[in-house]
Scaffold this motif. Sequence first.
Motif, PDB file in Angstrom:
ATOM      1  N   LEU A  99       0.803  -1.227   0.000  1.00  0.00           N
ATOM      2  CA  LEU A  99       0.000   0.000   0.000  1.00  0.00           C
ATOM      3  C   LEU A  99       0.835   1.275   0.000  1.00  0.00           C
ATOM      4  CD1 LEU A  99      -0.101   1.468   3.039  1.00  0.00           C
ATOM      5  CD2 LEU A  99      -1.568  -0.480   3.556  1.00  0.00           C
ATOM      6  N   LYS A 100       2.115   1.158   0.290  1.00  0.00           N
ATOM      7  CA  LYS A 100       2.961   2.358   0.390  1.00  0.00           C
ATOM      8  C   LYS A 100       2.935   3.218  -0.870  1.00  0.00           C
ATOM      9  CE  LYS A 100       6.331   0.985   3.929  1.00  0.00           C
ATOM     10  NZ  LYS A 100       7.751   0.706   4.204  1.00  0.00           N
ATOM     11  N   PRO A 101       3.084   2.647  -2.071  1.00  0.00           N
ATOM     12  CA  PRO A 101       3.085   3.497  -3.274  1.00  0.00           C
ATOM     13  C   PRO A 101       1.807   4.313  -3.409  1.00  0.00           C
ATOM     14  CG  PRO A 101       3.916   1.320  -3.802  1.00  0.00           C
ATOM     15  CD  PRO A 101       3.368   1.236  -2.415  1.00  0.00           C
ATOM     16  N   ASP A 102       0.666   3.698  -3.088  1.00  0.00           N
ATOM     17  CA  ASP A 102      -0.614   4.386  -3.234  1.00  0.00           C
ATOM     18  C   ASP A 102      -0.720   5.556  -2.269  1.00  0.00           C
ATOM     19  OD1 ASP A 102      -3.131   4.084  -4.808  1.00  0.00           O
ATOM     20  OD2 ASP A 102      -4.034   4.079  -2.816  1.00  0.00           O
ATOM     21  N   VAL A 103      -0.256   5.373  -1.037  1.00  0.00           N
ATOM     22  CA  VAL A 103      -0.315   6.451  -0.039  1.00  0.00           C
ATOM     23  C   VAL A 103       0.572   7.617  -0.481  1.00  0.00           C
ATOM     24  CG1 VAL A 103       0.201   7.079   2.345  1.00  0.00           C
ATOM     25  CG2 VAL A 103      -0.908   4.895   1.847  1.00  0.00           C
ATOM     26  N   HIS A 104       1.747   7.304  -0.994  1.00  0.00           N
ATOM     27  CA  HIS A 104       2.629   8.372  -1.488  1.00  0.00           C
ATOM     28  C   HIS A 104       1.985   9.102  -2.674  1.00  0.00           C
ATOM     29  CE1 HIS A 104       6.279   7.873   0.921  1.00  0.00           C
ATOM     30  NE2 HIS A 104       6.067   6.568   0.877  1.00  0.00           N
ATOM     31  N   GLU A 105       1.298   8.358  -3.519  1.00  0.00           N
ATOM     32  CA  GLU A 105       0.696   8.970  -4.705  1.00  0.00           C
ATOM     33  C   GLU A 105      -0.437   9.934  -4.365  1.00  0.00           C
ATOM     34  OE1 GLU A 105       1.605   5.353  -7.911  1.00  0.00           O
ATOM     35  OE2 GLU A 105      -0.441   5.718  -7.209  1.00  0.00           O
ATOM     36  N   ILE A 106      -1.242   9.634  -3.343  1.00  0.00           N
ATOM     37  CA  ILE A 106      -2.342  10.551  -3.030  1.00  0.00           C
ATOM     38  C   ILE A 106      -1.793  11.880  -2.488  1.00  0.00           C
ATOM     39  CG2 ILE A 106      -4.092   8.772  -2.716  1.00  0.00           C
ATOM     40  CD1 ILE A 106      -3.718   8.924   0.271  1.00  0.00           C
ATOM     41  N   TYR A 107      -0.663  11.827  -1.800  1.00  0.00           N
ATOM     42  CA  TYR A 107      -0.059  13.085  -1.351  1.00  0.00           C
ATOM     43  C   TYR A 107       0.608  13.812  -2.508  1.00  0.00           C
ATOM     44  CZ  TYR A 107      -1.109  12.852   3.570  1.00  0.00           C
ATOM     45  OH  TYR A 107      -1.787  12.879   4.765  1.00  0.00           O
ATOM     46  N   SER A 108       1.099  13.058  -3.482  1.00  0.00           N
ATOM     47  CA  SER A 108       1.627  13.688  -4.691  1.00  0.00           C
ATOM     48  C   SER A 108       0.515  14.417  -5.437  1.00  0.00           C
ATOM     49  CB  SER A 108       2.249  12.619  -5.597  1.00  0.00           C
ATOM     50  OG  SER A 108       2.622  13.175  -6.847  1.00  0.00           O
ATOM     51  N   ASP A 109      -0.688  13.806  -5.482  1.00  0.00           N
ATOM     52  CA  ASP A 109      -1.829  14.457  -6.129  1.00  0.00           C
ATOM     53  C   ASP A 109      -2.137  15.799  -5.468  1.00  0.00           C
ATOM     54  OD1 ASP A 109      -2.050  12.261  -7.783  1.00  0.00           O
ATOM     55  OD2 ASP A 109      -3.725  11.362  -6.675  1.00  0.00           O
ATOM     56  N   MET A 110      -2.131  15.837  -4.144  1.00  0.00           N
ATOM     57  CA  MET A 110      -2.397  17.086  -3.424  1.00  0.00           C
ATOM     58  C   MET A 110      -1.324  18.131  -3.710  1.00  0.00           C
ATOM     59  SD  MET A 110      -3.613  15.377   0.187  1.00  0.00           S
ATOM     60  CE  MET A 110      -3.240  16.886   1.074  1.00  0.00           C
ATOM     61  N   GLY A 111      -0.086  17.683  -3.834  1.00  0.00           N
ATOM     62  CA  GLY A 111       1.009  18.605  -4.093  1.00  0.00           C
ATOM     63  C   GLY A 111       0.890  19.313  -5.427  1.00  0.00           C
ATOM     64  N   ARG A 112       0.199  18.722  -6.376  1.00  0.00           N
ATOM     65  CA  ARG A 112      -0.003  19.362  -7.680  1.00  0.00           C
ATOM     66  C   ARG A 112      -0.875  20.617  -7.561  1.00  0.00           C
ATOM     67  NH1 ARG A 112       1.518  16.027 -11.916  1.00  0.00           N
ATOM     68  NH2 ARG A 112       2.028  13.889 -11.285  1.00  0.00           N
ATOM     69  N   PHE A 113      -1.644  20.701  -6.482  1.00  0.00           N
ATOM     70  CA  PHE A 113      -2.485  21.874  -6.238  1.00  0.00           C
ATOM     71  C   PHE A 113      -1.797  22.875  -5.314  1.00  0.00           C
ATOM     72  CE2 PHE A 113      -5.203  18.546  -7.649  1.00  0.00           C
ATOM     73  CZ  PHE A 113      -6.265  19.143  -8.303  1.00  0.00           C
TER      74      PHE A 113
END
Length: 237
Positions: free
Chosen positions: A147-161
């Motif tokens: 699950l680690k990659p997915d958790v990192h990715e959702i924070y990456s999504d927020m960082g785009r904003f």
Amino acid sequence: PVRPPSNLPPPGNICLHVSLEPERLGYGRVGSVYPLTIDDTNQYGLPSLVIKVAARRRSDDLAREAWFYEEMENIQGVAIARCYGFFTAEIEQNSQVLDWEVRDRIIKPTRANQASVRNGSEKTFPSVLVLERLGDVMPIGVPLEALKPDVHEIYSDMGRFGIEHMDIRWRNILAAPATDQSIVCPYHGHRHQWRVVDFDLSRKSNFSHSHIESSADGWLETILDGLEKGYVVEPWD
């Protein structure tokens, strides 16, 4: 970053009848979360909902959180919870709102709040935020590599904003609804299994996406490593 255009339809006049369930799902600095039961036929196809009720004198904080949900509208149901609106109303000064009295004994008001009360300027404005109901927190004491990659990715999504969460905690990362067909992430090309909540401490900055992403990644690794070893790491530890 500039806020992307909204994809929502114009405001309408929908009336939804709901009942508040007595089970409190959680509480924090800003308010308490309760499940809702939709009383009508749910003709709008809404998912299971919760209501976050602002604690006394915390309506401004909840309004701030609502602003961040609006700012990240394009990743609601992708990386963060779906938000269905922020609502407030003035009520009689001595009215009781859910567990306000209990919370007042646990969480002391700030000095500014106390001065407001002494000066007679306090008004009673209960505020609520309606959100989709999410699942459980991440497990403890088991391998989390999957699950680690997915958790990192959702924070990456927020960082785009340009959004820095500022409250990265185990309890603020919840599983997507089990019955939900989450929206495919426009940045990663698949559906995320986890969603972020609680944005009253968040901030929007001019830092680059990579800077925000790397800052979140460091703290996420600390949290995830602790969970695998059987304990929860909190920001104040």
